[in-house]
Design an enzyme around this catalytic site. Structure first.
Site, PDB file in Angstrom:
ATOM      1  N   SER A 171       0.793  -1.233   0.000  1.00 12.07           N
ATOM      2  CA  SER A 171       0.000   0.000   0.000  1.00 12.07           C
ATOM      3  C   SER A 171       0.820   1.276   0.000  1.00 12.07           C
ATOM      4  CB  SER A 171      -0.955  -0.009   1.187  1.00 12.07           C
ATOM      5  OG  SER A 171      -0.252  -0.263   2.378  1.00 12.07           O
ATOM      6  N   HIS A 211      -5.592  -3.434  -1.911  1.00 13.56           N
ATOM      7  CA  HIS A 211      -5.464  -2.424  -2.968  1.00 13.56           C
ATOM      8  C   HIS A 211      -5.466  -3.028  -4.367  1.00 13.56           C
ATOM      9  CE1 HIS A 211      -4.583   1.001  -0.288  1.00 13.56           C
ATOM     10  NE2 HIS A 211      -4.129   0.039   0.504  1.00 13.56           N
ATOM     11  N   LYS A 270     -11.569   0.582   0.127  1.00 18.84           N
ATOM     12  CA  LYS A 270     -10.863   1.218  -1.004  1.00 18.84           C
ATOM     13  C   LYS A 270     -11.860   1.299  -2.170  1.00 18.84           C
ATOM     14  CE  LYS A 270      -7.462  -0.057   1.794  1.00 18.84           C
ATOM     15  NZ  LYS A 270      -7.212   0.729   2.965  1.00 18.84           N
TER      16      LYS A 270
END
Ligand SMILES: Cc1ncc(COP(=O)(O)O)c(C=O)c1O
Length: 418
Positions: free
Chosen positions: A207, A235, A266
């Site tokens: 990340s 992610h 996210k």
């Protein structure tokens, strides 16, 4: 002497010890606050964390009455404010109210939870999946339920805190391999008792640095040494692979990873997480993962958000294309300006400055000029790796990106960084 007077006399003879209340906790807090104050004062900057926003996670946000271009959100596809998603959430609230007011095993499972688990399992090419109340709890709850004191976990040095904390909770034996160093991983696997249960755990997308795990080689080593693999695809889900199905899709390894975890904070635009795996593993987790069992179930409105986001994502390939295009515009633009941009295959664009002061100064100066970026310093990265983390969104317009790049140029020159 009356009975009550006798009691009084007795009480007076018993010594009463009053321990002074310990102030060690206060000292700890005061020392910390003092450290932070001195540290920020030494650089003559204010604390850039917990900045208050007065709007949603869009490409432009409001702060202190000022509009800023948002280059610091993980709302990669802009789904948190997508009209289809917002409509689905409102409908779910009308039907289910605001929350389940129970844990999943008791009264906290709705048909929406079950529907999402089914769709996520398909999305991740797994037999089944299980929702958790946060991404953090997903990693922690999966690891601590499956692994125990006699098991050995091989963990990338840069893995997210949720993995590290899960290993601690499991009390498993940990072997940390240098970041993406496959030779080191092999060395550790070879040195391990061949009979031990082994689990290799890695972020799919790291990340802070925005790079990918070397999943093909990890798979190769796992097969050779009889280890399981778990990836934290926080992610990568919705971002990597031709259809956004994640890092496993990106590497052509769908259905071949034992435990695939994702977060909903996210791309999916809300909060929560899930693990996808074989059905028997998921059934085991349902009753053995304490972070699943002993906490409240995700509110149906959140589950509806993820369901709607997932469907929008699957039906809108242009969003992924836009995200990639916008990330490239930012990478190319920042590189052309002379910033030391790290090359990444993801929309995470790190600008390592190697020094907290430069990082804080750049973040604040950009905010003054109308751009929000994230300053990343220890403990999120090592001391020499402090960086500005820029993230692209599919919904950024070309004008917004041009404006941001122009501000980077202005501020970068003023601070002598380019
Ligand atoms: C790689 C990674 N794993 C796990 C998490 C935890 O997810 P959440 O914030 O949804 O709890 C995050 C988010 O910060 C993350 O970046």
């Amino acid at each position: 002497m009356s009975v009550s007077n006798q009691n009084l006399a007795l009480k007076r003879t018993v010594p009463v010890f009053v321990r002074p209340r310990t102030d060690a906790f206060l000292v700890k807090c005061a020392n910390y606050l003092n450290f932070v104050e001195t540290y920020l004062a030494s650089m003559n900057v204010q604390n850039p964390y917990l900045r208050v926003l007065d709007s949603g996670a869009e490409t432009e946000v409001l702060r202190n009455g000022k509009t800023l271009i948002m280059l610091g959100s993980n709302n990669y596809l802009g789904l948190s404010t997508h009209p289809v998603v917002v409509k689905a959430v409102k409908k779910a609230i009308d039907i289910y109210g605001t929350g389940c007011c129970s844990s999943r095993p008791l009264a906290g499972t709705t048909s929406l939870h079950v529907e999402l688990e089914k769709e996520l399992a398909e999305f991740k090419s797994a037999e089944a999946s299980l929702l958790f109340s946060t991404g953090y709890m997903t990693m922690m709850g999966t690891i601590c339920a499956l692994a125990g004191e006699n098991d050995v976990i091989f963990s990338d040095q840069l893995n997210h805190a949720s993995i590290i904390d899960g290993i601690k909770l499991a009390k498993a034996q940990i072997r940390v391999f240098r970041h993406s160093d496959m030779a080191h991983l092999e060395e550790l696997l070879a040195a391990c008792d061949p009979e031990a249960n082994k689990l290799i755990v890695t972020d799919g997308v790291f990340s802070m640095k925005g790079d990918l795990a070397n999943l093909p080689e990890i798979k190769n080593l796992a097969d050779r040494y009889g280890a399981w693999i778990m990836i934290d695809d926080a992610h990568g889900s919705g971002v990597m692979g031709e259809n956004g199905r994640g890092v496993a899709e990106h590497f052509g390894l769908e259905g071949e990873i034992d435990l695939v975890c994702c977060t909903f904070s996210k791309v999916f635009g809300t909060v929560g997480g899930a693990v996808a795996a074989r059905r028997d593993v998921i059934e085991f987790l349902k009753f053995n993962s304490r972070p699943f069992v002993f906490t409240a179930s995700l509110p149906p409105s959140v589950v509806a958000t993820v369901l709607a986001s997932l469907r929008v994502l699957k039906g809108s390939p242009h969003l992924l294309r836009n995200l990639r295009k916008n990330a490239q515009i930012l990478k190319d633009g920042l590189t052309a300006l002379g910033f030391p941009v790290m090359a990444t295959p993801t929309p995470i664009i790190p600008i390592p400055l190697g020094n907290d002061e430069k990082v804080f100064r750049l973040a604040w100066a950009l905010e003054d000029e109308g751009v929000f970026v994230n300053p990343i310093v220890p403990p999120a990265v090592s001391a020499e790796s402090s960086l500005i983390r820029v993230t692209a969104m599919a919904t950024h317009t070309e004008e917004e990106l041009e404006f941001a790049l122009d501000r980077f140029k202005l501020v970068g020159r003023r601070l002598g960084l380019i």
